[in-house]
Design an enzyme around this catalytic site. Structure first.
Site, PDB file in Angstrom:
ATOM      1  N   GLY A 194      -0.744   9.117 -18.642  1.00  0.00           N
ATOM      2  CA  GLY A 194      -0.677   8.010 -17.683  1.00  0.00           C
ATOM      3  C   GLY A 194      -0.791   8.447 -16.235  1.00  0.00           C
TER       4      GLY A 194
ATOM      5  N   ASP B  58       7.155   3.707  -4.142  1.00  0.00           N
ATOM      6  CA  ASP B  58       5.933   3.432  -4.896  1.00  0.00           C
ATOM      7  C   ASP B  58       5.376   2.071  -4.458  1.00  0.00           C
ATOM      8  OD1 ASP B  58       4.735   4.557  -7.890  1.00  0.00           O
ATOM      9  OD2 ASP B  58       4.138   2.558  -7.200  1.00  0.00           O
ATOM     10  N   ILE B  59       4.059   2.007  -4.282  1.00  0.00           N
ATOM     11  CA  ILE B  59       3.417   0.793  -3.783  1.00  0.00           C
ATOM     12  C   ILE B  59       3.424  -0.323  -4.832  1.00  0.00           C
ATOM     13  CG2 ILE B  59       1.027   1.247  -4.508  1.00  0.00           C
ATOM     14  CD1 ILE B  59       0.209   0.630  -1.577  1.00  0.00           C
TER      15      ILE B  59
ATOM     16  N   HIS C 297       3.849  14.421  -8.752  1.00  0.00           N
ATOM     17  CA  HIS C 297       4.844  13.484  -8.202  1.00  0.00           C
ATOM     18  C   HIS C 297       5.866  13.154  -9.272  1.00  0.00           C
ATOM     19  CE1 HIS C 297       1.364  11.231  -9.738  1.00  0.00           C
ATOM     20  NE2 HIS C 297       2.222  10.300 -10.122  1.00  0.00           N
ATOM     21  N   LEU C 298       7.118  13.181  -8.856  1.00  0.00           N
ATOM     22  CA  LEU C 298       8.235  12.828  -9.729  1.00  0.00           C
ATOM     23  C   LEU C 298       8.591  11.371  -9.461  1.00  0.00           C
ATOM     24  CD1 LEU C 298      10.418  13.817 -11.734  1.00  0.00           C
ATOM     25  CD2 LEU C 298      11.820  14.427  -9.749  1.00  0.00           C
ATOM     26  N   HIS C 299       8.479  10.529 -10.493  1.00  0.00           N
ATOM     27  CA  HIS C 299       8.918   9.131 -10.368  1.00  0.00           C
ATOM     28  C   HIS C 299      10.443   9.086 -10.484  1.00  0.00           C
ATOM     29  CE1 HIS C 299       4.944   7.038 -11.166  1.00  0.00           C
ATOM     30  NE2 HIS C 299       4.682   8.205 -11.734  1.00  0.00           N
TER      31      HIS C 299
HETATM   32  P1  AMP Z   1       0.960   8.140 -11.964  1.00  0.00           P
HETATM   33  O1  AMP Z   1       0.313   7.008 -12.729  1.00  0.00           O
HETATM   34  O2  AMP Z   1       2.096   8.793 -12.663  1.00  0.00           O
HETATM   35  O3  AMP Z   1      -0.097   9.125 -11.487  1.00  0.00           O
HETATM   36  O4  AMP Z   1       1.633   7.479 -10.688  1.00  0.00           O
HETATM   37  C1  AMP Z   1       0.926   7.184  -9.523  1.00  0.00           C
HETATM   38  C2  AMP Z   1       1.775   6.209  -8.762  1.00  0.00           C
HETATM   39  O5  AMP Z   1       1.332   6.169  -7.420  1.00  0.00           O
HETATM   40  C3  AMP Z   1       1.715   4.779  -9.293  1.00  0.00           C
HETATM   41  O6  AMP Z   1       3.018   4.359  -9.670  1.00  0.00           O
HETATM   42  C4  AMP Z   1       1.160   3.988  -8.117  1.00  0.00           C
HETATM   43  O7  AMP Z   1       1.741   2.707  -7.998  1.00  0.00           O
HETATM   44  C5  AMP Z   1       1.522   4.882  -6.941  1.00  0.00           C
HETATM   45  N1  AMP Z   1       0.684   4.730  -5.754  1.00  0.00           N
HETATM   46  C6  AMP Z   1      -0.667   4.688  -5.701  1.00  0.00           C
HETATM   47  N2  AMP Z   1      -1.082   4.594  -4.430  1.00  0.00           N
HETATM   48  C7  AMP Z   1       0.034   4.598  -3.651  1.00  0.00           C
HETATM   49  C8  AMP Z   1       0.277   4.517  -2.251  1.00  0.00           C
HETATM   50  N3  AMP Z   1      -0.730   4.425  -1.349  1.00  0.00           N
HETATM   51  N4  AMP Z   1       1.565   4.528  -1.798  1.00  0.00           N
HETATM   52  C9  AMP Z   1       2.576   4.605  -2.694  1.00  0.00           C
HETATM   53  N5  AMP Z   1       2.411   4.692  -4.018  1.00  0.00           N
HETATM   54  C10 AMP Z   1       1.164   4.683  -4.502  1.00  0.00           C
END
Ligand code: AMP
Ligand code: ZN
Length: 111
Positions: free
Chosen positions: A90, A29-30, A97-99
């Site tokens: 959120g 995650d970025i 995507h699975l965190h």
């Molecule tokens: P969500 O809020 O559950 O939709 O999670 C989206 C996640 O994507 C967040 O934790 C962001 O930090 C992450 N994210 C957004 N852009 C990127 C990227 N280019 N590379 C990696 N993670 C990203």
């Protein structure tokens, strides 16, 4: 379709890849919320986890199997897996995507 995570799958947008197989990709995650914060995604586009579950339960299971493999490789002392769905859930990126969060003691309940 203009989807950030589809662009990561194709390589049009770079990501810090952790692991992948034919159907699933994991990358850092970025904006990490824990020492380990990895996103595990289906390579095919589904808007959220519910859409993925309705269409392909095998790949849904593969996301959790990869979470376990990564947690084992990192010898995490427990971890949390989260799908955020929809605005109040959120969700900000509308490709399922699975965190995978770990590497510190996580609070419960989350905010
Ligand atoms: P969500 O809020 O559950 O939709 O999670 C989206 C996640 O994507 C967040 O934790 C962001 O930090 C992450 N994210 C957004 N852009 C990127 C990227 N280019 N590379 C990696 N993670 C990203
Ligand atoms: Zn997508």
């Amino acid at each position: 379709m203009n989807c950030l995570f589809c662009a990561i799958v194709t390589g049009d947008i770079p990501a810090s890849k952790v692991k992948e197989n034919a159907n699933v990709l994991a990358f850092n995650d970025i904006n990490p919320q824990a020492p380990t914060h990895i996103l595990i995604i289906p390579k095919a586009h589904y808007e959220n986890a519910a859409e993925l579950a309705a269409a392909d339960q095998k790949v849904l299971g593969e996301l959790f199997a990869m979470a376990r493999e990564i947690a084992d490789e990192k010898t995490l002392n427990g971890y949390r897996t989260v799908f955020n769905t929809g605005e109040d859930g959120g969700q900000t990126v509308f490709h399922a995507h699975l965190h995978l969060l770990g590497g510190r003691s996580l609070q419960w309940p989350p905010g």
